[in-house]
Design an enzyme around this catalytic site. Structure first.
Site, PDB file in Angstrom:
ATOM      1  N   GLU A 149       0.820  -1.209   0.000  1.00 36.57           N
ATOM      2  CA  GLU A 149       0.000   0.000   0.000  1.00 36.57           C
ATOM      3  C   GLU A 149       0.861   1.269   0.000  1.00 36.57           C
ATOM      4  OE1 GLU A 149      -4.182  -1.539   1.960  1.00 36.57           O
ATOM      5  OE2 GLU A 149      -2.834  -0.373   3.231  1.00 36.57           O
ATOM      6  N   GLU A 305      -6.742  -7.437  -1.169  1.00 35.82           N
ATOM      7  CA  GLU A 305      -7.320  -7.323   0.170  1.00 35.82           C
ATOM      8  C   GLU A 305      -8.791  -6.937   0.067  1.00 35.82           C
ATOM      9  OE1 GLU A 305      -5.507  -4.756   3.011  1.00 35.82           O
ATOM     10  OE2 GLU A 305      -3.464  -5.365   2.516  1.00 35.82           O
TER      11      GLU A 305
END
Length: 656
Positions: A149, A305
């Site tokens: 991320e 995710e």
């Protein structure tokens, strides 16, 4: 390059270091029972494998990798560099990032590093080389998960190290300081620079920062974070040239230039967390799925995710309704995902994300949440042939990262004009009409699309403006919304009247922007239908365009211009949803665009990948769908084709 997984990959982040070894055997047993085929490992393991500078304890991680291999589970192996360990920031506090106001961020969270820090990169690449050398031939290794991320918590750093790197970046971009002065319009407010050494990041200042400086710093910040990924990529590519590479993007924002980053990846990964409290969350999710699929020209992407239930980081964290996790997972597959994964496998007992749901919740496997996971895993495993297939769409929505950044700078006619809102406003009518679309760059080849929608293109180069113009000249249909074609790549206004690069194409000029007040609604008539509009209005003078919609005072709000062999529409306001739906349907029909499946009940989505037709019921009640021709519901295990499908509430059908 393949991931070594047959069909749709299924799994999640696996963090065994949070648990004693006796739990690991149960993890393997439960993963086999849930049809788990791939897990992400090592994402936050730096402090565990290097507890002190230069001292390594890989033995426990060897065991984890061996467990995965023995159980036939592929490893998406992280480079472990997403969060520096405390010993590193203690030894080198200068790597900690700095905010625009000079505040230095502290360790104790994650991503506590300056992307420009040579010390951070040195320690990170040292670790990555050791990991790649150790596991290069391990049978579990199937995918490299670089970082994690990027830009989510540290999208930019304003420290002196970053300032020096910014100046280096600017020298490469402009060559000399006079070219920078010209691009940044520094004659305004006496900002002329005599030397690159005088240039700083756009730190906290009196009044407004220079907008061109802000825009370039955003470009630099994306490139500088990408430099961290590229430093690690170079190592793993050298040592494991046949193992594909990804990194997972978080949310959708303009912090990282997705199109530029996607060029450096073998596959794009995305972390998707729709808001269960929002009854239309699936529409925005659909937009992001099309965006990430479009980042590499329609290539399947990985849902790296999602949450089985609630997350932990909103002010109020909603649980998902029964069937919603399954429905949203299949929606991702329908829109191009070749992996359905979660954060995380086993719900943490402590730490900041202990209330974030997981595949194995605090209650353990004897829970509805885990049983739903097991059922979904079995479903995905039953249809491996979906993987690798692609949609084929006739509509494109244009999105440009530089324009997105520039649009949302300060000192504009209205701070309410936001790129994400514009995208969603124009995407929603297409989604509701079951018209599938791609999200593309204005630099892409548009010739294969019947309709191109431009929700906003505030910043546009002459080259990209010409590309859109030629698309219409060659027979394309274009729908463009307001405040487009205003500035060039340096955020300088295109002279010659708004929107100068598109005036000939659109057959009009905009004489004055007239943004609306917060909550203000104006009456507007479009194509004979009346309703309200918000956010924006403007004074339009036609120069050959046909007026097909007007504001209450009679001035143009919607125009149509025949140009070459094509047609260009221009919309000077933000109509309410029903009006925009009618306009979109009208324009799409005249462009020859057809829905994936006509006559669907409201709230039912249809999508195609290859030979598969997906039906997704986003309603909290059953819905019946009539098909054009008999198809077989392969998800339900049917063998007899049917022309009528009844979907239960939040139900899914996969037809072939």
């Amino acid at each position: 390059m393949g991931m070594g997984v047959q069909g749709i990959a299924f799994g999640g982040d696996y963090n065994p270091e949070q648990w004693p070894r006796e739990v690991w055997a149960e993890d393997m047993r439960l993963m086999r029972g849930a049809s788990v085929s791939m897990v992400s490992v090592g994402i936050f393991s730096w402090a565990q494998v290097e507890p002190r500078d230069g001292e390594y304890t890989f033995d426990w991680f060897d065991e984890v990798m061996d467990n995965l291999s023995r159980n036939g589970i592929a490893a998406s192996l992280a480079t472990m560099t997403a969060s520096p360990p405390p010993w590193l920031t203690r030894k080198h506090p200068e790597i900690l990032p700095v905010l625009a106001d000079g505040t230095r961020m502290w360790p104790g969270g994650r991503q506590a590093y300056c992307p420009s820090s040579s010390e951070y990169r040195s320690y990170a690449t040292r670790l990555v080389r050791l990991i790649a050398e150790r596991y290069r031939d391990h049978p579990a290794l199937s995918l490299w998960h670089i970082g994690n991320e990027y830009g989510c918590d540290t999208p930019a750093c304003y420290c002196d190290v970053s300032a020096a790197a910014f100046r280096t970046w600017l020298r490469a971009r402009y060559g000399d300081v006079e070219a920078l002065n010209e691009a940044w319009s520094t004659k305004f407010w006496s900002q002329r620079y005599d030397d690159f050494a005088e240039v700083l990041p756009p730190r906290t200042v009196p009044a407004f920062n220079n907008p061109s400086q802000q825009l370039d710093f955003a470009r630099f910040s994306s490139d500088e974070i990408l430099g961290c990924l590229l430093a690690e990529k170079e190592i793993v590519r050298e040592l494991t040239p046949n193992v594909p590479i990804t990194t997972n993007f978080a949310g959708y924002s303009h912090a990282l230039d997705l199109r530029r980053w996607a060029e450096e990846l073998d596959v794009v990964s995305y972390d998707s967390y729709p808001e269960p409290f929002d009854p239309r969350a699936h529409v925005e999710a659909g937009l992001t799925y099309d965006m990430y699929r479009g980042a590499r020209g329609g290539q399947p992407w990985l849902l790296m995710e999602q949450a089985p239930g609630a997350v932990n980081w909103r002010e109020r964290n909603a649980a998902k309704e029964p069937g919603q996790m399954r429905l949203w997972s299949w929606q991702a597959v329908a829109q191009g995902a070749d992996a359905i994964m979660y954060f995380q496998w086993r719900q943490s007992r402590g730490g900041a994300e202990k209330f974030h749901s997981a595949m194995v919740p605090h209650a353990g496997p004897d829970s509805d949440q885990h049983r739903d996971i097991v059922a979904l895993g079995a479903e995905l495993a039953s249809l491996p042939e979906i993987a690798g297939t692609r949609p084929s769409n006739d509509v494109a929505i244009v999105l440009d990262w530089a324009s997105w950044r520039a649009l949302e700078l300060d000192a504009h006619p209205s701070s309410d004009v936001r790129q994400a809102d514009a995208l969603l406003a124009h995407y929603s009518p297409l989604f509701e009409a079951n018209i599938a679309c791609d999200v593309v760059s204005p630099a892409d080849d548009l010739s294969g699309y019947r309709l191109v929608v431009v929700p906003n293109l505030y910043l546009v180069s002459e080259e990209n403006a010409s590309r859109l113009t030629e698309y219409v000249r060659a027979g394309g249909h274009l729908l463009m919304s307001f405040f487009s074609g205003i500035v060039d790549e340096a955020d300088r206004v295109h002279l010659g009247g708004y929107p100068a690069p598109f005036r000939e194409l659109l057959g009009l000029r905009v004489d004055e922007f007239r943004p609306l007040d917060a909550g203000q609604v104006v009456d507007v008539e479009l194509l004979g239908e009346t309703g309200g509009a918000t956010l924006w209005s403007e004074r339009i003078t036609t120069e050959g365009a046909e007026v097909l919609g007007r504001f209450a005072d009679g001035s143009p709000a919607l125009t149509r211009s025949e140009f070459g062999s094509g047609v260009a529409w221009y919309l000077g306001t933000r109509p309410g949803p029903s009006l925009l739906q009618a306009l979109t349907a009208h324009v799409a029909a005249r462009a020859g665009v057809e829905p994936v499946l006509a006559g669907l009940p409201r709230g039912v989505q249809a999508a195609r990948r290859g030979d598969f037709l997906f039906l997704l019921n986003h309603n909290a009640h059953p819905s019946t769908v009539d098909l054009d021709s008999p198809l077989t519901d392969v998800l339900a295990g049917e063998s007899v084709p049917t022309k009528r499908v009844t979907l239960r509430e939040r139900g899914v059908a996969v037809l072939r």
